[in-house]
Design a protein around this motif. Structure first.
Motif, PDB file in Angstrom:
ATOM      1  N   TRP A  98       0.775  -1.216   0.319  1.00 22.28           N
ATOM      2  CA  TRP A  98       0.028   0.059   0.102  1.00 22.28           C
ATOM      3  C   TRP A  98       0.761   1.270   0.163  1.00 22.28           C
ATOM      4  O   TRP A  98       0.737   2.136  -0.789  1.00 22.28           O
ATOM      5  CB  TRP A  98      -0.832   0.010   1.321  1.00 22.28           C
ATOM      6  N   ILE A 151      -2.497   6.300  12.440  1.00 22.61           N
ATOM      7  CA  ILE A 151      -3.336   6.819  11.479  1.00 22.61           C
ATOM      8  C   ILE A 151      -3.022   6.893  10.063  1.00 22.61           C
ATOM      9  O   ILE A 151      -3.544   6.313   9.089  1.00 22.61           O
ATOM     10  CB  ILE A 151      -3.744   8.496  11.741  1.00 22.61           C
ATOM     11  N   MET A 174      -4.016   2.695   9.518  1.00 24.04           N
ATOM     12  CA  MET A 174      -5.453   2.957   9.295  1.00 24.04           C
ATOM     13  C   MET A 174      -5.244   3.201   7.812  1.00 24.04           C
ATOM     14  O   MET A 174      -6.405   3.432   6.924  1.00 24.04           O
ATOM     15  CB  MET A 174      -5.867   3.969   9.949  1.00 24.04           C
ATOM     16  N   ARG A 175      -3.962   3.683   7.027  1.00 20.20           N
ATOM     17  CA  ARG A 175      -4.080   4.214   5.704  1.00 20.20           C
ATOM     18  C   ARG A 175      -4.820   5.228   5.417  1.00 20.20           C
ATOM     19  O   ARG A 175      -5.215   5.278   4.176  1.00 20.20           O
ATOM     20  CB  ARG A 175      -4.481   2.765   4.939  1.00 20.20           C
ATOM     21  N   ARG A 176      -4.854   6.283   6.220  1.00 17.53           N
ATOM     22  CA  ARG A 176      -5.601   7.694   5.949  1.00 17.53           C
ATOM     23  C   ARG A 176      -4.463   8.476   6.021  1.00 17.53           C
ATOM     24  O   ARG A 176      -4.642   9.471   6.825  1.00 17.53           O
ATOM     25  CB  ARG A 176      -6.709   7.520   7.228  1.00 17.53           C
ATOM     26  N   ASP A 201      -4.978  11.604   4.737  1.00 18.83           N
ATOM     27  CA  ASP A 201      -5.915  12.461   4.671  1.00 18.83           C
ATOM     28  C   ASP A 201      -6.009  12.939   6.330  1.00 18.83           C
ATOM     29  O   ASP A 201      -6.001  14.023   6.559  1.00 18.83           O
ATOM     30  CB  ASP A 201      -7.191  12.252   3.884  1.00 18.83           C
ATOM     31  N   TRP A 202      -6.599  11.953   7.056  1.00 13.65           N
ATOM     32  CA  TRP A 202      -6.747  12.069   8.491  1.00 13.65           C
ATOM     33  C   TRP A 202      -5.383  12.489   9.389  1.00 13.65           C
ATOM     34  O   TRP A 202      -5.517  13.175   9.887  1.00 13.65           O
ATOM     35  CB  TRP A 202      -7.289  10.942   9.130  1.00 13.65           C
ATOM     36  N   VAL A 251      -1.178  13.305   0.345  1.00 17.95           N
ATOM     37  CA  VAL A 251      -2.783  13.402  -0.093  1.00 17.95           C
ATOM     38  C   VAL A 251      -3.041  14.067  -1.201  1.00 17.95           C
ATOM     39  O   VAL A 251      -3.822  13.682  -1.936  1.00 17.95           O
ATOM     40  CB  VAL A 251      -3.255  14.191   1.112  1.00 17.95           C
ATOM     41  N   ALA A 300      -5.231  11.396  -3.378  1.00 19.06           N
ATOM     42  CA  ALA A 300      -6.587  11.427  -2.813  1.00 19.06           C
ATOM     43  C   ALA A 300      -7.349  10.986  -3.601  1.00 19.06           C
ATOM     44  O   ALA A 300      -7.046  11.215  -5.085  1.00 19.06           O
ATOM     45  CB  ALA A 300      -7.087  12.846  -2.202  1.00 19.06           C
ATOM     46  N   PHE A 303      -9.166   9.005  -0.379  1.00 20.10           N
ATOM     47  CA  PHE A 303      -8.806   7.701   0.494  1.00 20.10           C
ATOM     48  C   PHE A 303      -9.969   7.381   0.993  1.00 20.10           C
ATOM     49  O   PHE A 303     -11.092   8.220   1.333  1.00 20.10           O
ATOM     50  CB  PHE A 303      -7.579   8.073   1.662  1.00 20.10           C
ATOM     51  N   THR A 304     -10.185   5.896   1.265  1.00 19.81           N
ATOM     52  CA  THR A 304     -11.367   5.484   1.993  1.00 19.81           C
ATOM     53  C   THR A 304     -11.087   4.510   2.967  1.00 19.81           C
ATOM     54  O   THR A 304      -9.847   4.008   3.009  1.00 19.81           O
ATOM     55  CB  THR A 304     -12.221   4.710   0.656  1.00 19.81           C
ATOM     56  N   ALA A 305     -11.874   4.400   3.795  1.00 20.62           N
ATOM     57  CA  ALA A 305     -11.761   3.705   5.233  1.00 20.62           C
ATOM     58  C   ALA A 305     -11.625   2.286   4.778  1.00 20.62           C
ATOM     59  O   ALA A 305     -12.276   1.777   3.862  1.00 20.62           O
ATOM     60  CB  ALA A 305     -12.941   3.985   6.139  1.00 20.62           C
TER      61      ALA A 305
END
Length: 160
Positions: free
Chosen positions: A32, A95, A99-101, A103-104, A152, A156, A158-160
């Protein structure tokens, strides 16, 4: 003895080490991560470990000096500042990588930056040297925030 309070030094070093270990455990580099488009100015992956080692070493030294210089209630402030920063620091890795986020993580890195700035500003009256030792940390988190923003922007949504 040279006047070092080894109990305080071990706690300061232990907190820095625990933060580094937590961040390391939460940093899952794999397909990822490698599939993300990175900005051209991102350092090579191998450069992050030495940079963070220096940052955590300086933070531990800073924490030791701040604790030694603090009096009364100032010690509670020192403890809250350094421990909350350690939690915020480790959370970023969770995060972004677990969590692969990214953006967060971009929002969270703003909290990390503010926590480092708060340490510098609030520790300065207690020990200016302890505060100055945190300036490279602030610079590195500033750079990390720019990297995070670029990832990002380049990848972008990104999804949960």
């Amino acid at each position: 003895m040279n006047g070092i309070d080894w109990n305080v030094a071990l706690v300061a070093g232990g907190v820095a080490f625990a933060c580094a270990m937590a961040g390391g455990v939460l940093t899952r580099i794999g397909p990822w991560y490698y599939s993300l488009t990175k900005p051209s100015f991102q350092p090579p992956d191998w450069a992050f470990a030495p940079a963070w080692t220096v940052i955590f070493g300086l933070a531990a030294w800073s924490g030791y000096l701040a604790w030694q210089a603090a009096e009364g209630g100032e010690r509670s402030l020192v403890l809250v500042l350094y421990l909350s920063n350690a939690v915020i620091n480790a959370a970023w890795s969770g995060i972004f990588f677990t969590m692969r986020r990214p953006d967060w993580a971009l929002y969270e890195v703003a909290l990390l930056w503010l926590s480092v700035l708060a340490m510098i500003v609030l520790i300065w009256p207690i020990s200016s040297l302890a505060a100055q030792l945190l300036i490279p940390y602030l610079a590195w988190v500033s750079f990390a925030a720019i990297l995070n923003w670029a990832v990002v922007r380049l990848n972008a949504p990104f999804t949960a």
